[in-house]
Enzyme design. Structure first.
Site: not given
Ligand code: CA
Ligand code: CA
Ligand code: CA
Ligand code: CA
Ligand code: CA
Ligand code: CA
Ligand code: CA
Ligand code: CA
Ligand code: CA
Ligand code: CA
Ligand code: CA
Ligand code: CA
Lengths: 219, 219, 219, 219, 219, 219
Positions: A93, A136
């Protein structure tokens, strides 16, 4: 120690985002430098990368090699995941974070430090979905960032709490050219670079992912 | 056997600092030499380095390759952690020690042996925080050193006991150029080298680290 | 089988010393040969070397590459620990033995076979202390050698029994140039070689080691 | 299946000898071929070699590279231990067998198939002692060989039974040049080759080994 | 997340098919890109490939190297199995998918995204049978594809349920040239490429496999 | 699935024979292709080869490199054991099969598909005995082959059942040149190739193996 940088522009440094445990995000910077090579040119990544992370760096290198103005055969590309400690880095990611840091170092164009980002990447420039986007985004907000780039395919996954809604702008993207258009400082150099990157095919992917019943959650 | 050297100037030799167990520091020298290569040029590090230590040497090599006057493609860079025995070396807190030893050997400029140092390093020259600074400073003082370089981001962590306060001067730094300005002997050659190193971006990092609630303690 | 050679001069062969178990020494020869390389030049060491021994050969190679008259990029350097059997070789105390054998082979200058030696080596030519010097000296005496080279830093560790005191001369050294001055035959070629080696910095280390309280005993 | 060849002369094929279990010998051929290389020249050994056997091939390569008339940098040297099966090959006692097979292939000089041999080798050409010589000599005799080469240092170990005494001639050697003088067919080419090999120093070793009290029995 | 693309034409992207568990298929895309190489040219495959999958990529590379118009010695071929996660990719049934993606990227000819495919490949271009064709065809139909390529040798294995019979056309093939004729867009460039590929021998294999009594079921 | 091909002539494809379990044979094809290399030329073998099988391919490469008309330093040789699945390939009994497939591909001469073969190979061209010849011959007969090549040294091991005696012709060989004389189609090109291969020494081996009392049964 957490050495957050959340303002100004710095070359070769990008704020990445990772998930810690089940329900907590963290902002982790990626730094890059490009140097004359000692032996044959290579990409050297540090930060105790596990296999998926090593492979994500290889995927990023496809884009770098294809779109760089410079001859990389006599250059080493250094990528450093900072402060990852003994546990290291897993998953893919941070692919767009690595790509942005390397292109910034190669082209010598500074990156906005008030921006954080997460996203996987295909070898042809598509931004692919990742896991944990809500955590996040909250981590980026807590660290003082003003903007967060996420994959367009993850837009529907954002369940951000109200307290963060006004703190950060969420920018969905589906191609690496959009990431760099948002992240890099300056105009003429950036625009020609972004135009070059746009010629990659990555337009096949829909802006919104279709969630299948038994699909795994890549992170 | 402990072969402390704590005075004079020596090329390619730097006093590093490590933590032993939980609450004790030790001064461990790093030595470097640069030679014609046999096959393609490479960096060769000995002292039973574990993965984080190997990676810290790779990070240091980015700075060496970028800022050396010399063509490293036909040279081997040897780095030796002396007297580390079977247990070897772990962690990345000797990064600035390795960088200083190699640059001293490459440029043939002697290093102050009354100085000890600890600090991690980014591929762009930032000095990053490490663990155990208090124990390391005490070890340097016990070994007879007069000055100790630590990361600026670790300044707040220094809880040195009174008996050592007058023995050693603590020098916080945030960039590799500052380390070399303090460590290397001589003036004209050093100043041009330090100026070259200053052009790296490393100014993004704050002088003092912001300690987050759940941050890990890298050592 | 023990094939001791304890007299005469032989090129590329040096009597090394090792410790077996807790309280017994053994004389083990090291042989070297230098040949045209097949692929890119390399150092090839045999005798089932464990990691510290492999690294000690890499450290020796720094000195060979720096001070050889010859271009090693198209030469292979072969180092053979003879008669080490399945148990192989560990530790770095044969470093000066390896360095002497290789330099003898490279420069084609014979080595005194009435001499045995033990000592570790830095990449800049310092002779570093080792363990087991007393047992090693006794083994050299039993094998009929007349002289033994040990690290100056180990002088204080010698607790030799009376019966051996008149059999062997103990020669403490602190730099590889002293080892070769003692070991090699002949004069003009040797002296120029020794002079070249003297220019390495290795003078930083004290002739006598300072034993610290909790220091490990490298062997 | 046992494919003994015990008469005539064949290029690149040498009868080696090995020990099976505790008290039985076996004759095992080694074959060699030298070809243009595909990538950089290399030595390729097959027959499931364990580490000591691989290292013995590396030691042999030192002699080949030093004394060959030909440029090996664009040639591959193939060494095949025939019919070793899944258990493979261990130890270094086939070193002189490998050296003879390769030199025969390189120089295109046939080898006497009525001859078998055993012996280790230093990188400078000394024939070093091995284990199991008595069982090996008996195996050669049973296989119909007329002559057996053994290391001079093993002469005292031969306890051959009466029935074999008249069947085989035992030829002790201490240098690879003696092996080739015995093994190779023809005269002018062989003699110049043997003369070249004689110039290696291997004369340091005594013809008879001195057996020490606690010495291991290499095999 | 499942990012199905089932219409249009995209360069360097092909819909592959895999089996999950015992009785379920999944459509997994393969992407490819060809770039200037950094060191010597190589094929770089990501997606956590296990040994059979790595080998299937090596087999595909034989066809690419033989039939490409371009000199691959200074090019890197990137192959990415997208969204395979931690479990990675096993088996060789994606061989024709990889070959099609790479040839599309190399020749810059788009691939039909309404097409999915499964099939192993010989180094000479034969399409070899695979396992799970029925489940794979159903997965392609569910994902909205209109056509599915399968190995001719698997035709007899298709036991597709009625509901899918009108949704997808099944195209059996026995040679890679047929795969590309079906998959690639455009005419003149494609036809010359297909003609070149037809010259491979792959015609030895029968269109229908003969199922032996104790034959294993490769997947 | 069993894709037997048992008639016609195909380039780069040879019917090999293997033993499954204790008492059953199977016909397994080997395919080969030769292409321009990407990096330095290499031999690439797939089919999950275990160590003995990998080594048998290295032994075959000695013969290929020595007797090819073409410069292999810029070519890759691909060898594929087809349909070996997860269990892979062990042993060296397919050596002559691999050699024939590669030489057919290199020289572009088709191979008789009504022929099957088994046999190990020395680096100098001798065909060495293998295990399981009876079961292998029966498998070739069942698969419809008309001829089977076996090592001459295995002739005495053939205990074929009456039903197969008229189905297949058994052809014992002792040198690779005989294998190719039987297997390859056409005349002038084949004969010059066979003549070149005959110049290898392989004549040392007797046509019939001598079975010793405690000899192992390689397979
Ligand atoms: Ca790493
Ligand atoms: Ca813009
Ligand atoms: Ca190491
Ligand atoms: Ca200054
Ligand atoms: Ca080794
Ligand atoms: Ca002198
Ligand atoms: Ca091997
Ligand atoms: Ca003679
Ligand atoms: Ca991989
Ligand atoms: Ca067409
Ligand atoms: Ca393999
Ligand atoms: Ca004929």
């Amino acid at each position: 120690y957490e050495l957050s940088v959340n303002e100004g522009f710095v070359t070769g440094r990008v704020n990445g985002l990772a998930v810690m445990g089940q329900d907590s995000g963290i902002m982790l910077p990626v730094m890059a430098e490009v140097t004359p090579s000692q032996g044959p040119g290579q990409v050297i990544a540090t930060g105790q990368l596990k296999e998926m992370a090593e492979e994500s760096v290889q995927n990023v290198s496809a884009i770098i090699k294809k779109f760089s103005d410079q001859d990389l055969s006599e250059m080493d590309v250094h990528v450093q995941f900072v402060q990852t400690g003994q546990q290291g880095v897993d998953g893919d990611s941070a692919s767009i974070t690595v790509a942005t840091a390397v292109i910034s170092a190669l082209e010598d164009i500074p990156v906005d430090q008030a921006l954080a980002m997460t996203g996987s990447l295909s070898v042809r420039g598509d931004v692919l979905p990742v896991g944990g986007v809500t955590h996040k985004i909250e981590a980026a907000a807590k660290a003082g960032c003003k903007r967060v780039i996420i994959p367009a395919a993850n837009e529907q996954d954002v369940m951000i709490e109200d307290e963060y809604k006004e703190m950060v702008e969420i920018i969905p993207v589906s191609h690496i050219s959009e990431v760099l258009d948002v992240a890099l400082e300056g105009e003429p150099e950036k625009d020609s670079l972004v135009d070059r990157l746009k010629t990659i095919t990555g337009s096949a992917l829909p802006k919104k992912g279709v969630r299948g019943p038994s699909s795994p959650s890549p992170q």
